[in-house]
Design an enzyme around this catalytic site. Structure first.
Site, PDB file in Angstrom:
ATOM      1  CB  SER A 162      46.400   4.236  22.377  1.00 25.35           C
ATOM      2  OG  SER A 162      47.607   3.585  22.075  1.00 25.35           O
TER       3      SER A 162
ATOM      4  CG  ASP B 138      43.206   9.033  24.637  1.00 22.00           C
ATOM      5  OD1 ASP B 138      44.073   9.935  24.575  1.00 22.00           O
ATOM      6  OD2 ASP B 138      43.482   7.824  24.700  1.00 22.00           O
TER       7      ASP B 138
ATOM      8  CG  ASP C  10      44.782  16.876  30.277  1.00 20.22           C
ATOM      9  OD1 ASP C  10      44.958  16.039  31.189  1.00 20.22           O
ATOM     10  OD2 ASP C  10      45.672  17.620  29.856  1.00 20.22           O
ATOM     11  CB  VAL C  11      43.063  12.109  33.017  1.00 24.50           C
ATOM     12  CG1 VAL C  11      42.425  11.091  32.100  1.00 24.50           C
ATOM     13  CG2 VAL C  11      44.581  12.111  32.900  1.00 24.50           C
TER      14      VAL C  11
ATOM     15  CB  CYS D 150      44.192   2.889  30.351  1.00 27.06           C
ATOM     16  SG  CYS D 150      43.607   1.253  30.771  1.00 27.06           S
TER      17      CYS D 150
ATOM     18  CG  LEU E 215      47.644  -1.783  28.366  1.00 22.48           C
ATOM     19  CD1 LEU E 215      48.226  -1.773  29.780  1.00 22.48           C
ATOM     20  CD2 LEU E 215      47.757  -3.173  27.746  1.00 22.48           C
TER      21      LEU E 215
ATOM     22  CE  LYS F  48      52.003   3.935  35.299  1.00 22.84           C
ATOM     23  NZ  LYS F  48      50.625   4.119  34.856  1.00 22.84           N
TER      24      LYS F  48
ATOM     25  CB  THR G 248      50.571  -1.159  23.712  1.00 27.24           C
ATOM     26  OG1 THR G 248      51.925  -0.947  24.070  1.00 27.24           O
ATOM     27  CG2 THR G 248      49.805  -1.670  24.912  1.00 27.24           C
TER      28      THR G 248
ATOM     29  CE1 TYR H  83      54.899   4.707  33.379  1.00 33.04           C
ATOM     30  CE2 TYR H  83      56.166   2.851  34.222  1.00 33.04           C
ATOM     31  CZ  TYR H  83      55.067   3.345  33.553  1.00 33.04           C
ATOM     32  OH  TYR H  83      54.128   2.479  33.054  1.00 33.04           O
TER      33      TYR H  83
HETATM   34  N1  LIG Z   1      51.866  -1.377  27.684  1.00 38.39           N
HETATM   35  C1  LIG Z   1      52.485  -1.908  28.724  1.00 38.39           C
HETATM   36  O1  LIG Z   1      53.180  -2.907  28.608  1.00 38.39           O
HETATM   37  C2  LIG Z   1      52.348  -1.307  30.085  1.00 38.39           C
HETATM   38  C3  LIG Z   1      53.075  -1.863  31.146  1.00 38.39           C
HETATM   39  C4  LIG Z   1      52.943  -1.303  32.415  1.00 38.39           C
HETATM   40  C5  LIG Z   1      52.083  -0.244  32.626  1.00 38.39           C
HETATM   41  N2  LIG Z   1      51.410   0.277  31.560  1.00 38.39           N
HETATM   42  C6  LIG Z   1      50.513   1.408  31.845  1.00 38.39           C
HETATM   43  O2  LIG Z   1      49.280   1.148  31.200  1.00 38.39           O
HETATM   44  C7  LIG Z   1      48.690   2.365  30.788  1.00 38.39           C
HETATM   45  C8  LIG Z   1      48.343   2.262  29.306  1.00 38.39           C
HETATM   46  O3  LIG Z   1      49.504   1.970  28.556  1.00 38.39           O
HETATM   47  P1  LIG Z   1      49.449   1.706  26.979  1.00 38.39           P
HETATM   48  O4  LIG Z   1      50.572   0.821  26.645  1.00 38.39           O
HETATM   49  O5  LIG Z   1      48.094   1.317  26.612  1.00 38.39           O
HETATM   50  O6  LIG Z   1      49.800   3.182  26.446  1.00 38.39           O
HETATM   51  P2  LIG Z   1      49.312   3.950  25.134  1.00 38.39           P
HETATM   52  O7  LIG Z   1      50.286   5.031  24.871  1.00 38.39           O
HETATM   53  O8  LIG Z   1      49.027   2.976  24.044  1.00 38.39           O
HETATM   54  O9  LIG Z   1      47.931   4.624  25.600  1.00 38.39           O
HETATM   55  C9  LIG Z   1      47.912   5.653  26.555  1.00 38.39           C
HETATM   56  C10 LIG Z   1      46.799   6.600  26.200  1.00 38.39           C
HETATM   57  O10 LIG Z   1      46.716   7.609  27.236  1.00 38.39           O
HETATM   58  C11 LIG Z   1      46.371   8.823  26.609  1.00 38.39           C
HETATM   59  N3  LIG Z   1      46.751   9.945  27.461  1.00 38.39           N
HETATM   60  C12 LIG Z   1      47.984  10.361  27.818  1.00 38.39           C
HETATM   61  N4  LIG Z   1      47.919  11.447  28.581  1.00 38.39           N
HETATM   62  C13 LIG Z   1      46.593  11.732  28.737  1.00 38.39           C
HETATM   63  C14 LIG Z   1      45.878  12.737  29.423  1.00 38.39           C
HETATM   64  N5  LIG Z   1      46.515  13.708  30.115  1.00 38.39           N
HETATM   65  N6  LIG Z   1      44.527  12.727  29.367  1.00 38.39           N
HETATM   66  C15 LIG Z   1      43.871  11.774  28.644  1.00 38.39           C
HETATM   67  N7  LIG Z   1      44.498  10.785  27.980  1.00 38.39           N
HETATM   68  C16 LIG Z   1      45.848  10.774  28.026  1.00 38.39           C
HETATM   69  C17 LIG Z   1      47.143   8.793  25.307  1.00 38.39           C
HETATM   70  O11 LIG Z   1      46.622   9.713  24.347  1.00 38.39           O
HETATM   71  C18 LIG Z   1      47.006   7.339  24.871  1.00 38.39           C
HETATM   72  O12 LIG Z   1      45.918   7.139  24.010  1.00 38.39           O
HETATM   73  C19 LIG Z   1      49.695   3.454  31.131  1.00 38.39           C
HETATM   74  O13 LIG Z   1      49.334   4.043  32.347  1.00 38.39           O
HETATM   75  C20 LIG Z   1      50.997   2.718  31.260  1.00 38.39           C
HETATM   76  O14 LIG Z   1      51.896   3.373  32.119  1.00 38.39           O
HETATM   77  C21 LIG Z   1      51.515  -0.217  30.305  1.00 38.39           C
END
Ligand SMILES: NC(=O)c1ccc[n+]([C@@H]2O[C@H](COP(=O)([O-])OP(=O)(O)OC[C@H]3O[C@@H](n4cnc5c(N)ncnc54)[C@H](O)[C@@H]3O)[C@@H](O)[C@H]2O)c1
Length: 355
Positions: free
Chosen positions: A20, A41, A64-65, A91, A22, A172, A297, A168
């Site tokens: 999903s 994932d 699971d990470v 990610c 990023l 981070k 996203t 959060y």
């Molecule tokens: N989208 C943004 O604008 C944004 C901004 C700042 C930071 N981030 C960070 O970027 C990263 C990705 O964000 P995104 O928007 O793509 O989110 P998203 O929800 O689209 O994707 C996150 C993915 O992580 C997976 N995931 C969650 N827990 C997990 C685990 N324990 N093991 C394996 N996979 C797991 C989910 O199933 C999901 O597919 C995150 O760490 C988020 O905090 C995103």
């Protein structure tokens, strides 16, 4: 003398959270650039279909990470399928939005929620790094001594955490803090470590399993949220990934979005936290899903255009949401520029978050 720039082409990379947002954009870019990608994932994610769409150079590894067993299994699959690992992109991440202490309800932040966010975001990232490093360490070094690259994902919330982002932001900040020491640890074996901090916005989605809560709690939360954040966006996550209990149905979603706009410009902070505290307090299974983000996203893409426009205006320039492909592009730049190491790079259009 010209630096020995590495090319993404021909590399093998794993991407956690690759089903999903990023992470998915990163997996897609890797494959488009001639690399092989392993999408790591949760088993409940869209990983199988995302990997299938990318063809033979991509596989899905459900994991699971936070699990050592799972990530060791992923690395065994990488070895079996592609023979080596050059790149690991972290990610996967989750978020909650809860105030440290709700004075009106005499309700402290759930310690369990705090620890869960730290566990997935910090320990999960570290777990993938420490095990991937062993795999990359087996590679023959290139002319610069390189054996691999690790890219992590923090957030500008690491620096400008907002109300409700204690967990959060701590997570981070943890990723930011460990970037340099890990880069130093892995330097002797030629592995670089760089963290990207994407722009952030509290668009965290409260998703609750109980239908009774959706209208009232989420809407009130959104209204209060607007007051506290001065007009940032909330919406409901639509997918069932990331451990979300259930998806707020149509009514909940639109109640939330309506609430968002109804609450626009109102001027008190308490409503939000009352309602969030209420949900969390009476429903221990509350699951709040990803992410605070200004990248388009799936979460943000599901919001009405006017909400997206508002969010975009918060970014000085370019005044728009970031594209997941721009994150993926930066991952490629990091991989290909060998002097980037031990650094945290903001990717945020100069946004500086308000309280
Ligand atoms: N989208 C943004 O604008 C944004 C901004 C700042 C930071 N981030 C960070 O970027 C990263 C990705 O964000 P995104 O928007 O793509 O989110 P998203 O929800 O689209 O994707 C996150 C993915 O992580 C997976 N995931 C969650 N827990 C997990 C685990 N324990 N093991 C394996 N996979 C797991 C989910 O199933 C999901 O597919 C995150 O760490 C988020 O905090 C995103």
């Amino acid at each position: 003398m010209a630096a020995a720039l590495r090319r993404v082409k021909g590399m093998v990379g794993l991407v956690t959270g690759g089903a999903s947002g990023l992470g998915r954009a990163t997996a897609e870019r890797l494959v488009q650039q001639g690399a092989s990608a392993v999408i790591v994932d949760l088993p409940t994610s869209d990983g199988p279909s995302v990997a299938k769409a990318l063809g033979e150079q991509c596989v899905f590894a459900p994991a699971d990470v936070t699990s050592e067993v799972d990530i060791k299994g992923v690395l065994a699959l990488v070895r079996e399928k592609f023979g080596r690992l050059d790149l690991a992109v972290n990610c996967a991440g989750i978020a909650v939005a809860v105030k440290t202490y709700n004075a009106k309800k005499d309700l402290p932040h759930s310690l369990e929620d705090f620890q869960r966010v730290l566990n997935v975001n910090v320990a999960g990232t570290f777990n993938v790094i420490r095990l991937s490093a062993g795999e990359m360490g087996k590679n023959d070094p290139d002319s610069d001594g390189h054996r691999g690259v690790i890219v992590n994902t923090a957030s500008v919330a690491a620096f400008e955490g907002q109300v409700g982002q204690a967990a959060y932001s701590a997570s981070k900040g943890g990723i930011v803090g460990m970037t340099l020491p890990i880069a130093r640890d892995l330097a002797p074996i030629g592995i670089r470590v760089v963290t990207i901090a994407p722009g952030t916005n509290p668009s965290v989605a409260p998703v609750v399993g109980s239908p009774g809560l959706r209208g009232e709690g989420v809407q009130a939360g959104i209204e209060g949220h607007q007051r506290s954040w001065g007009g940032c966006g909330w919406g409901l996550r639509r997918t069932g990934s990331a451990g979300v209990d259930s998806v707020g149905g149509g009514s909940g979603l639109w109640a939330g979005i309506e609430g968002h706009w109804q609450g626009w410009g109102r001027a008190a902070i308490e409503g939000h936290w009352q309602s969030m505290g209420g949900i969390a307090g009476s429903h221990p299974h509350l699951t709040v899903s990803l992410p605070p983000g200004l990248f388009a996203t799936p979460l943000l893409a599901g919001l009405p255009e006017k909400v997206q426009t508002f969010l975009a205006r918060q970014v000085p320039f370019p005044s728009r949401l970031g594209l997941p492909g721009e994150y993926a592009h930066l991952v490629q730049c990091i991989v290909e520029n060998p002097m980037l190491n031990g650094e945290v790079i903001r990717l945020d259009g100069a946004i500086r978050m308000q309280p």
